[in-house]
Design a protein around this motif. Structure first.
Motif, PDB file in Angstrom:
ATOM      1  N   GLY A  31     -10.458  -2.720  -0.892  1.00 23.52           N
ATOM      2  CA  GLY A  31      -9.322  -3.415  -1.255  1.00 23.52           C
ATOM      3  C   GLY A  31      -9.659  -4.844  -1.111  1.00 23.52           C
ATOM      4  O   GLY A  31      -8.906  -5.388  -2.112  1.00 23.52           O
ATOM      5  N   MET A  32     -11.696  -5.117  -1.789  1.00 22.83           N
ATOM      6  CA  MET A  32     -12.259  -6.389  -1.453  1.00 22.83           C
ATOM      7  C   MET A  32     -11.353  -6.901  -2.901  1.00 22.83           C
ATOM      8  O   MET A  32     -11.060  -7.927  -3.822  1.00 22.83           O
ATOM      9  N   SER A  35      -7.762  -7.669  -4.129  1.00 21.27           N
ATOM     10  CA  SER A  35      -7.431  -9.149  -3.155  1.00 21.27           C
ATOM     11  C   SER A  35      -8.107  -9.912  -4.771  1.00 21.27           C
ATOM     12  O   SER A  35      -7.368 -10.622  -4.880  1.00 21.27           O
ATOM     13  N   ALA A  38      -5.907  -9.701  -7.363  1.00 22.43           N
ATOM     14  CA  ALA A  38      -4.147 -10.477  -7.476  1.00 22.43           C
ATOM     15  C   ALA A  38      -5.380 -12.120  -7.207  1.00 22.43           C
ATOM     16  O   ALA A  38      -4.027 -12.837  -8.083  1.00 22.43           O
ATOM     17  N   VAL A  39      -5.842 -12.761  -6.812  1.00 22.77           N
ATOM     18  CA  VAL A  39      -5.977 -14.332  -6.797  1.00 22.77           C
ATOM     19  C   VAL A  39      -5.960 -14.448  -8.553  1.00 22.77           C
ATOM     20  O   VAL A  39      -5.923 -15.546  -8.883  1.00 22.77           O
ATOM     21  N   ALA A 175      -2.467  -5.239  -9.435  1.00 25.17           N
ATOM     22  CA  ALA A 175      -2.403  -6.947  -9.720  1.00 25.17           C
ATOM     23  C   ALA A 175      -1.856  -7.532 -10.596  1.00 25.17           C
ATOM     24  O   ALA A 175      -1.213  -8.474 -10.386  1.00 25.17           O
TER      25      ALA A 175
END
Length: 213
Positions: A31-32, A35, A38-39, A175
């Protein structure tokens, strides 16, 4: 002290690992990784301006379902590889079914097209950059997956590294899909998959040394 006495003495000091902790760690790190990827996409490429409206777009949902399925089943396979003796059948079947479904979708799409439209669906507008971008974004996700893998005990570090790379590549693909304007399944199955496999190759090279124990 003989071998049996040594093993018994070491076992007395061993701490019991709560059931499910390894799986939770792999899930959290995945999950990290998603994230973080995506960032990076948001900061470097930006998200699609029509992203909010894509919840009903079949091509967008197919892309996310494909990449996230690979990430999910890949993470489960990584967990099983890191637990010697654990069965591998479920994640392997899951990955095989995911690939089979996308290939069937490609055949259906190509069968409905004719002439130059088939090549257009395959190449899209960004085939030259898609694979490279997915592989590059995966480099941001890879450390998170390896943090989880390092806490496991894979007997085959190269294979575990390859699977870790696949997971990183898949979350990178998910992402990147928040930016990518391509809509065809043929494009997804070709250039996204190559990017994911490239990430797997990187992971295999790293895992050969980093996951050895």
């Amino acid at each position: 002290m003989n071998t049996d006495d040594l093993i018994e003495a070491l076992a007395c000091d061993a701490r019991r690992v709560p059931p499910g902790r390894a799986g939770l760690r792999v899930a959290c790190c995945t999950g990290m990784a998603l994230s973080a990827a995506a960032v990076v996409v948001w900061l470097t490429l930006g998200f699609r301006s029509d992203l909010v409206t894509l919840v009903d777009d079949a091509s967008f949902l197919m892309r996310q379902a494909y990449t996230l399925s690979i990430a999910g089943f890949g993470a489960l396979l990584l967990l099983r590889l890191g637990q010697p003796g654990a069965p591998l059948r479920l994640p392997l079947v899951g990955l095989a079914v995911t690939v089979a479904v996308i290939l069937i979708a490609v055949v259906a799409e190509q069968s409905a097209l004719t002439g130059p439209a088939r090549m257009d669906a395959w190449l899209g507008q960004s085939w030259r950059s898609c694979t490279l971008r997915v592989a590059a974004i995966s480099l941001v996700a890879t450390p998170f997956i390896f943090i989880a893998a390092r806490r496991l005990a894979p007997l085959r570090p190269t294979m575990a590294g390859f699977v870790a790379g696949l997971v990183a590549g898949a979350v990178a693909g998910s992402a990147y899909g928040l930016f990518c304007p391509e809509a065809s399944v043929s494009f997804l199955a070709s250039w996204y998959s190559l990017g994911i496999l490239a990430a797997g190759a990187i992971g295999a090279g790293v895992g050969r040394f980093l996951l050895r124990w």
